[in-house]
Write an enzyme that holds these catalytic residues in place. Structure first.
Site, PDB file in Angstrom:
ATOM      1  N   LYS A 138      46.108  36.203  28.801  1.00 39.04           N
ATOM      2  CA  LYS A 138      45.343  36.993  27.836  1.00 39.04           C
ATOM      3  C   LYS A 138      44.956  36.138  26.634  1.00 39.04           C
ATOM      4  O   LYS A 138      45.809  35.478  26.030  1.00 39.04           O
ATOM      5  CB  LYS A 138      46.173  38.186  27.343  1.00 39.04           C
ATOM      6  N   ASP A 167      41.603  36.001  30.193  1.00 41.33           N
ATOM      7  CA  ASP A 167      41.139  37.389  30.042  1.00 41.33           C
ATOM      8  C   ASP A 167      41.091  37.769  28.570  1.00 41.33           C
ATOM      9  O   ASP A 167      42.119  37.885  27.915  1.00 41.33           O
ATOM     10  CB  ASP A 167      42.080  38.332  30.803  1.00 41.33           C
ATOM     11  N   GLU A 201      37.355  36.268  31.817  1.00 35.69           N
ATOM     12  CA  GLU A 201      37.156  37.684  32.108  1.00 35.69           C
ATOM     13  C   GLU A 201      36.771  38.446  30.843  1.00 35.69           C
ATOM     14  O   GLU A 201      37.447  38.342  29.828  1.00 35.69           O
ATOM     15  CB  GLU A 201      38.478  38.223  32.676  1.00 35.69           C
ATOM     16  N   ASP A 226      34.919  43.047  33.498  1.00 37.72           N
ATOM     17  CA  ASP A 226      36.073  43.908  33.758  1.00 37.72           C
ATOM     18  C   ASP A 226      35.864  45.268  33.093  1.00 37.72           C
ATOM     19  O   ASP A 226      35.461  46.229  33.741  1.00 37.72           O
ATOM     20  CB  ASP A 226      37.338  43.222  33.241  1.00 37.72           C
ATOM     21  N   LYS A 250      39.174  47.693  39.297  1.00 38.15           N
ATOM     22  CA  LYS A 250      40.487  48.324  39.207  1.00 38.15           C
ATOM     23  C   LYS A 250      40.406  49.632  39.997  1.00 38.15           C
ATOM     24  O   LYS A 250      39.936  50.651  39.466  1.00 38.15           O
ATOM     25  CB  LYS A 250      40.839  48.569  37.740  1.00 38.15           C
TER      26      LYS A 250
END
Length: 322
Positions: A138, A167, A201, A226, A250
């Site tokens: 992250k 991300d 991402e 995303d 997802k």
């Protein structure tokens, strides 16, 4: 087909807070569904919303479950509105759920989620020893100068055959996204660096789609969408607007599995399937979709077991205790 319908809310505490650009997340809440068909077969489903990611809220999902009759039909399941994508997924996948699938071998490789900040430097090795070869880290959580220093340490510590994903959860400015992409391109150009930086991402917020489209055409490092493609409606809109890069899907919040299958087969998009920190029930259904619809041999983002205590009997306890 008619089903006897029951549901139970659940809570699962993270071992440590999950920190992203959206803030800290301490407890995963969701709903377990039980559908019993006319022959007595039981199917399990799960509603695992993430409202700040684009799905309905938990309360909206609970309200929907409470207003349903005790007997529901396929027609009712397939008429759940698009405003309730996690409900669409949970109800539609429940009749397909069979416990014997747990023993099925899944051939996909998994990507493991590293904690944000410096903690990533201490945890990747444990996950590597567990067999993970793709990691997601992250970014956009701390000051960019600090994160770039940690990033440099991380890519020089990871073994040569590693794939690394960054991300941002939509947390970068346009200038910061340029700096990250430029930095990644420079590392990729270094022949001594054998590690692969797979993609960044969701560098920018959802409303800055055109900015991400421009960035995707300006750098060698790939960008994956995303938050921008959290639901089927968003997925179709981004594809229509010209996105031909990577789509992170997802399943737990994207919406109807049958419509997702149709879209992926029709457009042959480049996908990475990813977890919403669901339980084994929704994960089973999500992995079935990933096995069926993944292309380009990308690792799937379900390496999240280390974020929860292992509770082998939690489902039975949930159902018996309430």
């Amino acid at each position: 087909m008619r089903y006897q319908f029951k549901f139970r809310p659940y809570q699962r505490r993270f071992v440590r807070s999950l920190t992203t650009n959206h803030g800290n997340w301490d407890i995963r809440e969701g709903i377990i569904l039980r559908l019993t068909d006319e022959s007595g077969k039981v199917g399990w489903g799960e509603i695992a919303p993430i409202s700040w990611f684009g799905s309905e809220t938990l309360e909206q999902a609970l309200d929907f479950c409470r207003q349903l009759p005790r007997e529901i039909t396929d027609e009712m399941i397939f008429s759940i509105p698009d405003e309730l994508p996690a409900c669409q997924f949970g109800f539609e996948s429940a009749p397909e759920w069979r416990s014997e699938f747990f023993s099925m071998p899944h051939t996909q490789s998994f990507s493991a989620l590293l904690p944000s900040g410096e903690a990533a430097l201490n945890q990747w090795e444990t996950l590597w020893q567990q067999g993970y070869r793709t990691f997601k880290w992250k970014i956009g959580v701390y000051a960019i100068a600090d994160e770039l220093k940690i990033f440099e340490s991380l890519i020089h510590s990871l073994p040569a055959s590693t794939k690394l994903r960054l991300d941002a959860n939509g947390g970068l400015s346009y200038e910061e996204a340029n700096l990250w992409l430029w930095t990644c391109d420079n590392f990729k150009a270094n022949p001594e660096l054998a590690l692969e930086i797979e993609f960044i991402e969701q560098p920018l917020p959802v409303e800055q789609f055109q900015g991400m489209l421009e960035l995707s055409r300006s750098y060698e490092t790939a960008i994956a969408l995303d938050e921008s493609v959290a639901t089927l409606r968003q997925l179709a809109a981004c594809h229509q607007q010209g996105w031909r890069g990577i789509f992170v899907i997802k399943p737990g919040i994207v919406g109807s599995p049958s419509r997702l299958r149709k879209f992926c087969h029709q457009h042959q998009i480049d996908t990475v399937f990813s977890s919403v920190f669901e339980t084994a029930i929704a994960r089973l259904a999500a992995l079935q979709l990933a096995a069926e619809l993944s292309r380009n041999n990308r690792a799937i983002g379900f390496g999240i077991d280390h974020f929860f205590e292992q509770e082998d009997t939690w489902l039975q306890s949930l159902w018996n205790d309430l």
